[in-house]
Design a protein around this motif. Structure first.
Motif, short mmCIF file in Angstrom:
data_model
loop_
_atom_site.label_atom_id
_atom_site.label_comp_id
_atom_site.label_asym_id
_atom_site.label_seq_id
_atom_site.Cartn_x
_atom_site.Cartn_y
_atom_site.Cartn_z
N UNK A 286 0.81 -1.21 0.00
CA UNK A 286 0.00 0.00 0.00
C UNK A 286 0.85 1.26 0.00
N UNK A 287 1.87 1.30 0.85
CA UNK A 287 2.72 2.49 0.92
C UNK A 287 3.50 2.69 -0.38
N UNK A 288 4.00 1.60 -0.94
CA UNK A 288 4.78 1.72 -2.17
C UNK A 288 3.92 2.13 -3.34
N UNK A 289 2.70 1.58 -3.44
CA UNK A 289 1.79 1.99 -4.51
C UNK A 289 1.49 3.49 -4.43
N UNK A 315 6.31 7.86 1.74
CA UNK A 315 5.67 6.54 1.71
C UNK A 315 6.43 5.52 0.88
N UNK A 316 7.13 5.96 -0.17
CA UNK A 316 7.93 5.02 -0.95
C UNK A 316 9.06 4.45 -0.10
N UNK A 317 9.70 5.30 0.68
CA UNK A 317 10.77 4.86 1.59
C UNK A 317 10.23 3.92 2.67
N UNK A 318 9.08 4.25 3.23
CA UNK A 318 8.50 3.41 4.29
C UNK A 318 7.99 2.08 3.73
N UNK A 319 7.46 2.09 2.50
CA UNK A 319 7.02 0.84 1.90
C UNK A 319 8.16 -0.11 1.66
N UNK A 357 13.35 -5.48 -5.78
CA UNK A 357 12.60 -6.01 -6.92
C UNK A 357 11.12 -5.61 -6.82
N UNK A 358 10.53 -5.75 -5.64
CA UNK A 358 9.13 -5.40 -5.47
C UNK A 358 8.89 -3.91 -5.73
N UNK A 359 9.79 -3.06 -5.22
CA UNK A 359 9.65 -1.63 -5.45
C UNK A 359 9.82 -1.28 -6.92
N UNK A 360 10.79 -1.94 -7.59
CA UNK A 360 11.00 -1.69 -9.01
C UNK A 360 9.80 -2.12 -9.84
N UNK A 361 9.15 -3.22 -9.44
CA UNK A 361 7.96 -3.67 -10.17
C UNK A 361 6.82 -2.65 -10.03
N UNK A 362 6.62 -2.13 -8.82
CA UNK A 362 5.56 -1.14 -8.62
C UNK A 362 5.87 0.13 -9.41
N UNK A 363 7.12 0.60 -9.33
CA UNK A 363 7.50 1.78 -10.12
C UNK A 363 7.33 1.52 -11.61
N UNK A 387 16.17 7.68 -7.82
CA UNK A 387 15.28 7.62 -6.67
C UNK A 387 15.28 6.22 -6.08
N UNK A 388 15.25 5.18 -6.91
CA UNK A 388 15.28 3.81 -6.41
C UNK A 388 16.58 3.52 -5.68
N UNK A 389 17.70 3.95 -6.24
CA UNK A 389 19.00 3.76 -5.56
C UNK A 389 19.01 4.48 -4.22
#
Length: 470
Positions: A286-289, A315-319, A357-363, A387-389
């Protein structure tokens, strides 16, 4: 306190019953347990509300107005009224209410002091009356906080010329309703944290019955959780709080970890950990989305205010952090010999694979949406890679921050906790500003700083490991 009555004909001669006023008895107990501080609690609450109102007026309103103010107010207004924006808003509200329900299992809105639980609740008094004061504190706080939040957001929209004056009334009423619902869901979740005869949703509007369902042992557990979390936060030892709040595993218990090479075993271990804790997976999702949607919108839409990236980065950082339990477990046991024979950096990289990987998939999903609308450029892709790094580096820093070595004052400890998140938010905001303004020279300089932060995070892994082994 008591007044004798006429002798009861069913009682022996000379024996009279006494009538007691529960309010009077509770007042005496309150004075004995709380003393003068208990009588000043209402004044302290009023002062806290006054400070909160001033903070919303001086800081909240300008910040919200800045969030909505842009050079293309018409385009921004259309995007905010789009189905995607409304769906994200509803999803955010649902996620907030879900987080409240989750938090209520560990710490509810009604948590009196331990002497009150041990001495007063054991007496033959109406439990709803004995706990009413703490419920009133939470109810008034939720009502005031919701109304103030709605008023601030509505005023920000009106002053940014994105809505009319009537929006202030609507957002205030909606915020008030959400505040009331949030507190009542919080109480309902606290009731459900202990087995009882009545745990139905009807307790949301039957508050006295909900208070009567609160068990003394449950209140003791919630009071102990409060002390544990507060003490752990003030001493910089979050491991104690995590251990105290961990719940037994009920999912994926039949799954087993397959053998293999050390790196692959560590990655599969993190996947298994997320299967066994679906709450962590869903909260991270939820946070990452939400964070990825706001960040992608801020980088790809010209109408988006520059500060939108700042809001989405947190929220991206917390997710990412919700999915990075493996990193925190490694940091908790840092310095101990690895049973798989891997080095400390290799182990940290392995634990970072699943959340990355999960964060990259959502992005990637939100980037596909942006590409479909024709607003995606190569520069935007490179900036989002930065941003991902940065999010990965910030979470590694947070996991391996170690223990504070300075004087433990609340303000200093809060700053120490916030350094990784502030690093991500500040540098990510600079990336967004330079990307949208086309300042590629400054963007290149910030990119080197981002990679330097990643190197700093890796050095923290080595340094903390060596310090514990020494």
């Amino acid at each position: 306190m008591s007044s004798p009555t006429e002798p009861d004909p069913d009682q022996p001669d000379g024996v009279a019953l006494a009538e007691y006023d529960d309010h009077d008895l509770l007042g005496q107990a309150d004075w004995v347990i709380g003393g003068e501080a208990a009588r000043k609690a209402r004044q302290q609450g009023l002062y806290a509300g006054y400070v909160l109102f001033l903070g919303a007026l001086v800081y909240g309103l300008p910040i919200v107005q800045t969030v909505f103010r842009t050079t293309d107010a018409g385009s921004l207004g259309e995007q905010l009224r789009s189905p995607v924006a409304i769906a994200l808003l509803l999803a955010s509200v649902a996620a907030l209410l879900g987080a409240v329900v989750f938090a209520g299992r560990f710490r509810g809105p009604v948590v009196p002091p331990m002497p009150w639980i041990d001495l007063v609740l054991a007496a033959p008094l109406d439990r709803a009356l004995a706990l009413r004061r703490w419920w009133r504190y939470a109810a008034v706080g939720g009502l005031f906080g919701g109304a103030l939040s709605g008023l601030t957001i509505g005023a920000g929209l009106a002053f940014a010329q994105l809505a009319g004056i009537g929006t202030i009334v609507v957002t205030t009423l909606v915020g008030t309703a959400l505040g009331v619902l949030t507190v009542r869901l919080w109480l309902w979740s606290q009731v459900r944290s202990w087995p009882g005869p009545d745990r139905s949703l009807t307790l949301l509007w039957r508050v006295p019955d909900a208070l009567r369902e609160l068990h003394a042992e449950s209140l003791r557990a919630h009071s102990a959780n409060t002390s544990t979390v507060a003490g752990s936060a003030l001493t910089g030892n979050l491991r104690t709080a995590r251990l105290a709040l961990t719940r037994p595993v009920h999912h994926g218990r039949s799954a087993r970890l397959r053998g293999g090479r050390p790196f692959g075993v560590l990655v599969r271990r993190d996947v298994l950990g997320l299967r066994r804790t679906p709450g962590a997976f869903l909260s991270g999702l939820g946070l990452t989305l939400l964070g990825a949607a706001i960040v992608t919108w801020a980088f790809t839409q010209p109408a988006a205010p520059s500060i939108a990236a700042t809001i989405g980065l947190l929220p991206l950082y917390l997710g990412f952090g919700a999915w990075a339990e493996g990193l925190r477990l490694q940091a908790d046991n840092v310095g101990t010999p690895s049973l798989l024979g891997t080095g400390e950096v290799t182990e940290a990289v392995a634990h970072a694979v699943v959340p990355t990987v999960l964060t990259a998939v959502v992005l990637g999903g939100w980037l596909a949406v942006a590409a479909a609308s024709g607003t995606l450029t190569v520069t935007t892709l490179l900036s989002l890679w930065l941003v991902l790094v940065l999010v990965v580096a910030g979470n590694v820093l947070a996991a391996f921050r170690g223990s504070p070595t300075f004087m433990l004052r609340p303000q200093v400890v809060i700053t120490w906790y916030a350094v990784p998140a502030l690093t991500v938010v500040v540098l990510g905001s600079l990336v967004a500003v330079f990307t949208k303004s086309g300042s590629y020279t400054w963007l290149s300089a910030v990119s080197w700083i981002v990679y330097a932060v990643l190197a700093w995070a890796v050095s923290r892994v080595r340094r903390l490991t060596f310090e514990h082994r020494a």
